[in-house]
Design an enzyme around this catalytic site. Structure first.
Site, mmCIF file in Angstrom:
data_model
loop_
_atom_site.group_PDB
_atom_site.id
_atom_site.type_symbol
_atom_site.label_atom_id
_atom_site.label_comp_id
_atom_site.label_asym_id
_atom_site.label_seq_id
_atom_site.Cartn_x
_atom_site.Cartn_y
_atom_site.Cartn_z
ATOM 1 C CD GLU A 74 25.341 54.379 110.862
ATOM 2 O OE1 GLU A 74 25.399 54.586 109.396
ATOM 3 O OE2 GLU A 74 25.438 54.805 111.769
ATOM 4 C CD GLU B 181 21.008 56.954 105.011
ATOM 5 O OE1 GLU B 181 19.688 56.780 106.497
ATOM 6 O OE2 GLU B 181 21.912 57.710 105.903
HETATM 7 O O1 KIV Z 1 25.879 61.427 107.198
HETATM 8 C C1 KIV Z 1 27.677 60.563 107.766
HETATM 9 O O2 KIV Z 1 28.684 60.739 108.569
HETATM 10 C C2 KIV Z 1 27.066 58.869 107.338
HETATM 11 C C3 KIV Z 1 28.333 57.922 108.103
HETATM 12 C C4 KIV Z 1 27.825 58.090 110.055
HETATM 13 C C5 KIV Z 1 28.773 56.506 107.674
HETATM 14 O O3 KIV Z 1 26.287 57.655 106.838
#
Ligand code: KIV
Length: 264
Positions: A181, A114
Site C-alpha cells: 500500500e 499489517e
Molecule cells: O482495511 C482495508 O480496507 C485495507 C485495504 C485498504 C487494503 O487494508
C-alpha cells in the site's frame, strides 16, 4: 465453487490480474462477485467507512468477525480474506492464532496482517497451523500514530531497502499474498520482483498480480479527500454494478492503476 488460494496463485502465474475489493455485507458480496470480483477483503477500513471513525484503530475483532459472517453468507465464488485489527496481532503468536481462528471460523479463507519483518514469527506460527496469511506492507494504517499520518512509505533509501528485505522475509515465513500500500511505483515494481507470491497493490503499481480498493472509495462515498490511488469508477458509469464491472475490466487489462494513481 469458491475460489481458493490455489486459484489466485494460478491466476498470478498465468498473468491474469486479481480484482479484489473491500466488502462488509452480504448484498455487496453478491453484487461484487456477480460483476467478476475475484476476492473480497473484509478490511478494517470499515472503521472509517462504516463506523465513522477517523482511523481503523477502534475496530474490534468482533466487528471483523461479524462483517466476515455477513460477507460469507452473501457470496458463493469469491475468495474471502479478513483483516486482523489493531492490537490482535503480534503480542504473541499463540494469542494471534486464537484471534485468527475466529476470523477463519466466520468464513475467511485467509487473514491479513499489517507489519514487516517483526511479524514473521507470528506468520510462521499461523501458517504451520493451517491459517494462510496475507502480509500487508508499505502504508500500514493501523500504525497511523507511529507514521504521523496516512503517508506514502519507502521514499527514503533506507526505508525502501527495509521494505524490500521485509517482503522477502515475509514470503520465507510463509505468507501467501503480499499487499503493498502507498509506496512509490518503482519501489512497488521492485517489491513485485522480489517475491514469487502474488502481490496485491493499492497505490503501488499495475505490475502487481492484482489490485484492491475500498469499495466506498471507488463509489465516491469515502467522505474524506480521496488519496491519489483512488479512482471513483462510479463517475464514469452511474450505477454501482457498472462501476464494479469497469473496475474489474480495468484491473484485468492493466489499465488501472494508471500512472496518475501511482506515486513517484
Ligand atoms: O482495511 C482495508 O480496507 C485495507 C485495504 C485498504 C487494503 O487494508
Amino acid at each position: 465453487m469458491r475460489k481458493t488460494i490455489l486459484d489466485l496463485q494460478e491466476m498470478a502465474q498465468k498473468g491474469e490480474k486479481i480484482a479484489m475489493l473491500t466488502c462488509y455485507d452480504s448484498s455487496f458480496a453478491r453484487l461484487l462477485e456477480e460483476q467478476g470480483v475475484d476476492a473480497l477483503l473484509i478490511g478494517d477500513s470499515l472503521g472509517m467507512v462504516v463506523q465513522g471513525h477517523d482511523s481503523p484503530i477502534p475496530v474490534a475483532l468482533e466487528d471483523i468477525v461479524y462483517h466476515t459472517e455477513c460477507v460469507y453468507r452473501g457470496s458463493r465464488s469469491a475468495f474471502i480474506l479478513a483483516d486482523m485489527p489493531f492490537g490482535t496481532t503480534g503480542v504473541n503468536p499463540e494469542d494471534t492464532f486464537k484471534n485468527a481462528v475466529q476470523l477463519i471460523q466466520a468464513g475467511a479463507q485467509m487473514v491479513k496482517i499489517e507489519g514487516g519483518a517483526m511479524m514473521c514469527e507470528t506468520i510462521e506460527f499461523l501458517v504451520a497451523r493451517g491459517i494462510p496469511v496475507c502480509a500487508h506492507i508499505g502504508l500500514t494504517p493501523q500504525s497511523v500514530n507511529q507514521l504521523g499520518g496516512f503517508k506514502v512509505q519507502g521514499r527514503a533509501v533506507g526505508q525502501a531497502q527495509q521494505l524490500l528485505r521485509s517482503a522477502k522475509m515475509l514470503e520465507q515465513a510463509g505468507a501467501s499474498l503480499l499487499l503493498i500500500e502507498a509506496v512509490p511505483q518503482l519501489l512497488a515494481d521492485q517489491l513485485c520482483e522480489q517475491v514469487s507470491i502474488p502481490t496485491i497493490g493499492i497505490g503501488a503499481s499495475a505490475k502487481c498480480s492484482g489490485q484492491v480498493l475500498v469499495i466506498y472509495d471507488m463509489l465516491g462515498l469515502g467522505g474524506y479527500i480521496p488519496p491519489r490511488f483512488v479512482k471513483a469508477f462510479i463517475k464514469e458509469t452511474g450505477s454501482i454494478a457498472e462501476a464494479v464491472k469497469l473496475y474489474v475490466k480495468e484491473v484485468k487489462s492493466s489499465l488501472f492503476p494508471a500512472d496518475e494513481h501511482c506515486y513517484k
